[in-house]
Design a protein around this motif. Structure first.
Motif, short mmCIF file in Angstrom:
data_model
loop_
_atom_site.label_atom_id
_atom_site.label_comp_id
_atom_site.label_asym_id
_atom_site.label_seq_id
_atom_site.Cartn_x
_atom_site.Cartn_y
_atom_site.Cartn_z
N THR A 1 51.99 -4.28 -11.70
CA THR A 1 53.11 -5.22 -11.85
C THR A 1 52.91 -6.49 -11.04
N THR A 2 51.83 -6.55 -10.26
CA THR A 2 51.61 -7.72 -9.40
C THR A 2 50.80 -8.78 -10.13
N LYS A 3 50.92 -9.99 -9.63
CA LYS A 3 50.22 -11.13 -10.23
C LYS A 3 48.71 -11.00 -10.11
N SER A 4 48.24 -10.40 -9.02
CA SER A 4 46.79 -10.29 -8.79
C SER A 4 46.07 -9.53 -9.90
N PHE A 5 46.76 -8.55 -10.50
CA PHE A 5 46.14 -7.72 -11.52
C PHE A 5 46.64 -8.05 -12.92
N ASP A 6 47.30 -9.19 -13.05
CA ASP A 6 47.79 -9.61 -14.35
C ASP A 6 46.61 -9.84 -15.30
N GLY A 7 46.66 -9.22 -16.48
CA GLY A 7 45.60 -9.39 -17.47
C GLY A 7 44.44 -8.43 -17.30
N LEU A 8 44.46 -7.61 -16.26
CA LEU A 8 43.38 -6.65 -16.02
C LEU A 8 43.83 -5.24 -16.39
N THR A 9 42.90 -4.42 -16.83
CA THR A 9 43.19 -3.02 -17.12
C THR A 9 42.86 -2.20 -15.88
N LEU A 10 43.88 -1.92 -15.09
CA LEU A 10 43.69 -1.19 -13.84
C LEU A 10 43.80 0.31 -14.11
N THR A 11 42.70 1.02 -13.94
CA THR A 11 42.64 2.46 -14.21
C THR A 11 42.36 3.23 -12.93
N PRO A 12 42.64 4.54 -12.93
CA PRO A 12 42.30 5.35 -11.75
C PRO A 12 40.82 5.27 -11.39
N LEU A 13 39.94 5.06 -12.40
CA LEU A 13 38.51 4.99 -12.13
C LEU A 13 38.18 3.88 -11.14
N ALA A 14 38.87 2.74 -11.25
CA ALA A 14 38.61 1.63 -10.34
C ALA A 14 38.95 2.02 -8.91
N LEU A 15 40.07 2.73 -8.72
CA LEU A 15 40.45 3.15 -7.37
C LEU A 15 39.50 4.23 -6.85
N VAL A 16 39.06 5.12 -7.74
CA VAL A 16 38.09 6.14 -7.34
C VAL A 16 36.78 5.46 -6.92
N ALA A 17 36.39 4.43 -7.65
CA ALA A 17 35.17 3.69 -7.30
C ALA A 17 35.31 3.06 -5.92
N LYS A 18 36.49 2.49 -5.66
CA LYS A 18 36.72 1.86 -4.35
C LYS A 18 36.68 2.90 -3.24
N ALA A 19 37.29 4.06 -3.47
CA ALA A 19 37.28 5.13 -2.48
C ALA A 19 35.85 5.64 -2.25
N THR A 20 35.09 5.74 -3.32
CA THR A 20 33.69 6.20 -3.22
C THR A 20 32.86 5.23 -2.40
N LEU A 21 33.03 3.95 -2.65
CA LEU A 21 32.28 2.94 -1.91
C LEU A 21 32.64 2.96 -0.43
N ALA A 22 33.93 3.18 -0.13
CA ALA A 22 34.35 3.27 1.27
C ALA A 22 33.72 4.48 1.94
N ALA A 23 33.62 5.60 1.21
CA ALA A 23 33.00 6.80 1.77
C ALA A 23 31.50 6.62 1.96
N ILE A 24 30.86 5.91 1.03
CA ILE A 24 29.42 5.63 1.17
C ILE A 24 29.17 4.80 2.42
N ALA A 25 30.07 3.86 2.72
CA ALA A 25 29.92 3.04 3.92
C ALA A 25 29.95 3.91 5.18
N GLU A 26 30.70 5.01 5.14
CA GLU A 26 30.76 5.91 6.28
C GLU A 26 29.58 6.88 6.32
N TYR A 27 29.05 7.20 5.14
CA TYR A 27 27.93 8.15 5.04
C TYR A 27 26.80 7.52 4.21
N PRO A 28 26.10 6.54 4.77
CA PRO A 28 25.05 5.83 4.00
C PRO A 28 23.91 6.73 3.53
N ALA A 29 23.74 7.90 4.13
CA ALA A 29 22.65 8.81 3.70
C ALA A 29 22.88 9.33 2.30
#
Length: 441
Positions: free
Chosen positions: A257-285
């Motif tokens: 509902t926010t302006k930042s994501f207006d026109g974008l298809t925001l799916t759970p996959l995008a948030l999962v990708a963000k969470a995965t990238l954050a976890a990779i930063a903690e565990y680079p191995a």
């Protein structure tokens, strides 16, 4: 890579290295015939590799003398494809060294790979648009597939699509309606298999064959080879976690509902990708590769995040270059763009090469979980299952919550069970409390 033939004015075009490290490609179709005139950079053929369907431009102009391969043939890199009687005015000089060269098709290869977020239109589409209308127009991927199944030669099918392209409906129209008969057991005649017949009302009846054989080629052949190599050479293990992702679903509802994501298809996959990238930063191995030749483990301090896409041609895995630098909004846009490009057949070799970690989303098919095979050259792959409302104990009370299962398959040579478990648990914790990701959005 043009090469001078015995005749001083006839040049031979050989299948170039498409920059993917592959030894061959499957010829999909010719855009020219013997006797046709070709112009410089005109598309002459389409070749399918494990990564994409690539349009081949002519490196010279002239008249086609001979086609040296047929659609469906597997052509090794460096093998001759076509001979053209070259115009002297535009004749290209032969390569200085014909015995040891590593030419890469223009527009592909290492030089073509860019980290820019704004990508150019797919070369195949751009080249096809420059093909003169006097030559046969390209067929859509679906039309080519159907024509191959029905044994229809596309040279004899009139196209009704854009710029005369052959469509699926054109191929269906080209199928002859016949009623051949074969002896039946009781002495009467019966319709032969594999034919279209009409009923008493004149309608078409499509018979069902007892068996159907599909040649293993292109993406399917190379995917099979990669998966065989994965299971044969990588000692794999898997671990799973079930996650209450209600807070993530609520956050997604708010962000939409926010302006930042207006026109974008925001799916759970995008948030999962963000969470995965954050976890990779903690565990680079987790973001590593096994170098068999040098006997080294290569830890990569960048993440080219592969997103598995089920396309018409088979499973494709385009990857988002330097995904660790992307915000949630940018991830949302890039995932949508890459998936659509892969499904439409416009993904380039550069889009599909160089992944370091992959996410596969089986949840879109209603599947709770899976055990995917690790892509060769990577150390792990995350599997996202379906997100459903389920009974869940929340704050010591039974409640209906949004729940999913995450699975991680990993190369046990580089990743032990403890590291895999910690990485997966960290990814899950970000989805359980996504507000901790806000600093990374």
């Amino acid at each position: 890579m043009p090469e001078q033939a015995d005749d001083g004015h006839v040049l031979e075009f050989r299948l170039p290295d498409l920059g993917e490290g592959l030894a061959d490609g499957d010829l999909v179709s010719w855009s020219v015939a013997v006797g046709d005139r070709v112009e410089l950079n005109q598309t002459i053929a389409e070749v399918e590799t494990a990564k994409a369907v690539v349009a081949l431009p002519s490196p010279f102009s002239g008249v086609v003398v001979e086609l040296l391969a047929q659609p469906g043939d597997t052509v090794p890199v460096g093998a001759p494809l076509i001979r053209v009687r070259n115009d002297l005015a535009v004749q290209q000089p032969p390569a200085a060294d014909n015995t040891a060269r590593n030419d890469v098709l223009v527009g592909y290869g290492p030089e073509a790979e860019s980290t820019s977020r704004r990508r150019r239109p797919a070369p195949a589409a751009a080249m096809a648009a420059s093909t003169p209308s006097t030559h046969r127009a390209a067929a859509t991927p679906a039309a080519r597939k159907l024509a191959k199944e029905l044994g229809i030669d596309l040279w004899f099918v009139a196209g009704s699509g854009p710029e005369g392209a052959v469509t699926v409906e054109d191929v269906r129209t080209a199928v002859p309606v016949t009623t051949p008969r074969t002896p039946a057991r009781n002495g009467e005649s019966a319709p032969a298999p594999h034919t279209r017949v009409t009923d008493t009302d004149g309608g078409l009846i499509e018979p069902t064959a007892r068996e159907e054989r599909t040649p293993i080629s292109g993406i399917r052949k190379r995917t099979a080879a990669a998966m065989q190599a994965s299971s044969r050479t990588i000692p794999q293990a898997s671990t799973f976690v079930t996650v209450d992702c209600t807070a993530s679903m609520e956050l997604l509802d708010h962000l939409r509902t926010t302006k930042s994501f207006d026109g974008l298809t925001l799916t759970p996959l995008a948030l999962v990708a963000k969470a995965t990238l954050a976890a990779i930063a903690e565990y680079p191995a987790i973001n590593t590769a096994w170098d068999e030749q040098s006997q080294e483990i290569v830890t990569k301090h960048y993440v080219n995040l592969g997103i598995a896409v089920a396309a018409e041609r088979g499973l494709l895995v385009p990857n988002l270059k330097d995904a660790h630098t992307l915000s949630l909004r940018e991830l949302c846009r890039e995932i949508s763009w890459s998936a659509e490009n892969a499904r439409s057949g416009n993904a380039t070799p550069a889009d599909l090469r160089g992944g370091t970690f992959t996410i596969t989303n089986v949840g879109v098919f209603g599947v709770d979980s899976g055990v995917p095979l690790v892509n060769p050259g990577e150390a792990a792959i995350l599997c996202l299952g379906s997100i459903r409302k389920r009974p869940w104990v929340h704050r010591d009370e039974l409640a209906v919550r949004w729940v999913t299962t995450l699975g991680l398959s990993f190369d046990h040579r580089m990743i032990d069970g403890e590291l895999a478990a910690r990485f997966l648990a960290t990814t899950a914790s970000y989805l359980e409390d996504p507000l901790t990701l806000l600093s990374r959005v």
